[in-house]
Design a protein around this motif. Structure first.
Motif, short mmCIF file in Angstrom:
data_model
loop_
_atom_site.label_atom_id
_atom_site.label_comp_id
_atom_site.label_asym_id
_atom_site.label_seq_id
_atom_site.Cartn_x
_atom_site.Cartn_y
_atom_site.Cartn_z
N LEU A 1 -29.68 -14.31 -21.99
CA LEU A 1 -30.06 -15.37 -21.05
C LEU A 1 -31.56 -15.39 -20.78
N GLY A 2 -32.20 -14.24 -20.94
CA GLY A 2 -33.63 -14.16 -20.69
C GLY A 2 -33.96 -13.96 -19.23
N ALA A 3 -35.26 -13.88 -18.96
CA ALA A 3 -35.73 -13.59 -17.62
C ALA A 3 -35.61 -14.77 -16.66
N ARG A 4 -35.64 -15.99 -17.20
CA ARG A 4 -35.56 -17.18 -16.35
C ARG A 4 -34.51 -18.15 -16.88
N PRO A 5 -33.24 -17.79 -16.69
CA PRO A 5 -32.19 -18.67 -17.20
C PRO A 5 -32.06 -19.94 -16.36
N GLY A 6 -31.63 -20.99 -17.00
CA GLY A 6 -31.35 -22.23 -16.27
C GLY A 6 -29.99 -22.14 -15.61
N LYS A 7 -29.73 -23.06 -14.70
CA LYS A 7 -28.45 -23.09 -14.01
C LYS A 7 -27.37 -23.43 -15.02
N GLN A 8 -26.34 -22.57 -15.08
CA GLN A 8 -25.25 -22.79 -16.02
C GLN A 8 -24.03 -21.98 -15.64
N MET A 9 -22.91 -22.33 -16.27
CA MET A 9 -21.66 -21.63 -16.06
C MET A 9 -21.15 -21.18 -17.43
N LEU A 10 -20.81 -19.90 -17.56
CA LEU A 10 -20.34 -19.35 -18.82
C LEU A 10 -18.95 -18.76 -18.66
N GLN A 11 -18.18 -18.80 -19.73
CA GLN A 11 -16.85 -18.20 -19.74
C GLN A 11 -16.95 -16.86 -20.47
N PHE A 12 -16.76 -15.77 -19.76
CA PHE A 12 -16.93 -14.45 -20.35
C PHE A 12 -15.90 -14.18 -21.45
N GLU A 13 -14.73 -14.81 -21.37
CA GLU A 13 -13.71 -14.59 -22.39
C GLU A 13 -14.13 -15.13 -23.76
N GLU A 14 -15.19 -15.92 -23.81
CA GLU A 14 -15.73 -16.38 -25.09
C GLU A 14 -16.59 -15.31 -25.75
N VAL A 15 -16.93 -14.27 -25.00
CA VAL A 15 -17.76 -13.17 -25.50
C VAL A 15 -16.94 -11.89 -25.65
N SER A 16 -16.04 -11.66 -24.73
CA SER A 16 -15.29 -10.41 -24.67
C SER A 16 -13.81 -10.64 -24.98
N GLU A 17 -13.31 -9.93 -25.99
CA GLU A 17 -11.89 -10.04 -26.32
C GLU A 17 -11.02 -9.43 -25.24
N ILE A 18 -11.50 -8.40 -24.56
CA ILE A 18 -10.73 -7.82 -23.46
C ILE A 18 -10.54 -8.86 -22.36
N ALA A 19 -11.60 -9.56 -22.01
CA ALA A 19 -11.49 -10.63 -21.02
C ALA A 19 -10.60 -11.75 -21.53
N HIS A 20 -10.73 -12.09 -22.82
CA HIS A 20 -9.89 -13.14 -23.40
C HIS A 20 -8.41 -12.78 -23.27
N LEU A 21 -8.07 -11.55 -23.60
CA LEU A 21 -6.68 -11.11 -23.51
C LEU A 21 -6.19 -11.09 -22.06
N MET A 22 -7.05 -10.70 -21.13
CA MET A 22 -6.67 -10.70 -19.72
C MET A 22 -6.43 -12.11 -19.20
N VAL A 23 -7.29 -13.04 -19.61
CA VAL A 23 -7.10 -14.44 -19.22
C VAL A 23 -5.78 -14.95 -19.77
N LYS A 24 -5.53 -14.66 -21.03
CA LYS A 24 -4.30 -15.11 -21.68
C LYS A 24 -3.07 -14.52 -20.98
N ALA A 25 -3.14 -13.24 -20.63
CA ALA A 25 -2.01 -12.57 -19.99
C ALA A 25 -1.70 -13.15 -18.61
#
Length: 128
Positions: free
Chosen positions: A47-71
């Motif tokens: 994201l860098g030192a000065r990220p812009g305003k945004q919303m991210l889905q962590f399950e798109e990066v982490s399979e553990i989060a993806h599986l937890m969301v799915k469960a």
């Protein structure tokens, strides 16, 4: 301590949804699930030192989060976790075959990284 999917806010600008967080019920202390910290710090680093305003889905990066969301989805509520994991592995392997047929190296690397995230945390994962 209980684990829940929570939103992490970075620099009051970036909302990262569905991050697995441990929370102590008695003292209300919270900490990121250690197994996903490398993915979270990697995402924040991008994201860098000065990220812009945004919303991210962590399950798109982490399979553990993806599986937890799915469960937590109603559709999977009656299925054992092993079934959910196996379904995701099969999905990723199908995508890997597609990426290979298209000779898309970056996509193949991403899928392999996702499979390795699951393999690190699952005893039911066959070697791939």
């Amino acid at each position: 301590m209980s684990i829940r999917l929570r939103t992490v806010i970075y620099q009051n600008k970036v909302e990262i949804e569905n991050v697995p967080i441990f929370t102590c019920e008695s003292c209300s202390r919270s900490e990121v699930f250690s197994e996903v910290k490398p993915e979270l710090t990697g995402l924040i680093g991008k994201l860098g030192a000065r990220p812009g305003k945004q919303m991210l889905q962590f399950e798109e990066v982490s399979e553990i989060a993806h599986l937890m969301v799915k469960a937590t989805e109603k559709k999977w509520a009656s299925d054992p976790v092993e079934t959910i994991i196996q379904e995701r592995i099969n999905e990723l392997l199908d995508l890997l075959l597609l990426a290979q047929s298209l000779s898309d190296e970056p996509w193949q690397d991403d899928i392999r990284k996702r499979l390795s995230q699951i393999a690190r945390h699952s005893s039911t994962v066959p070697d791939f």
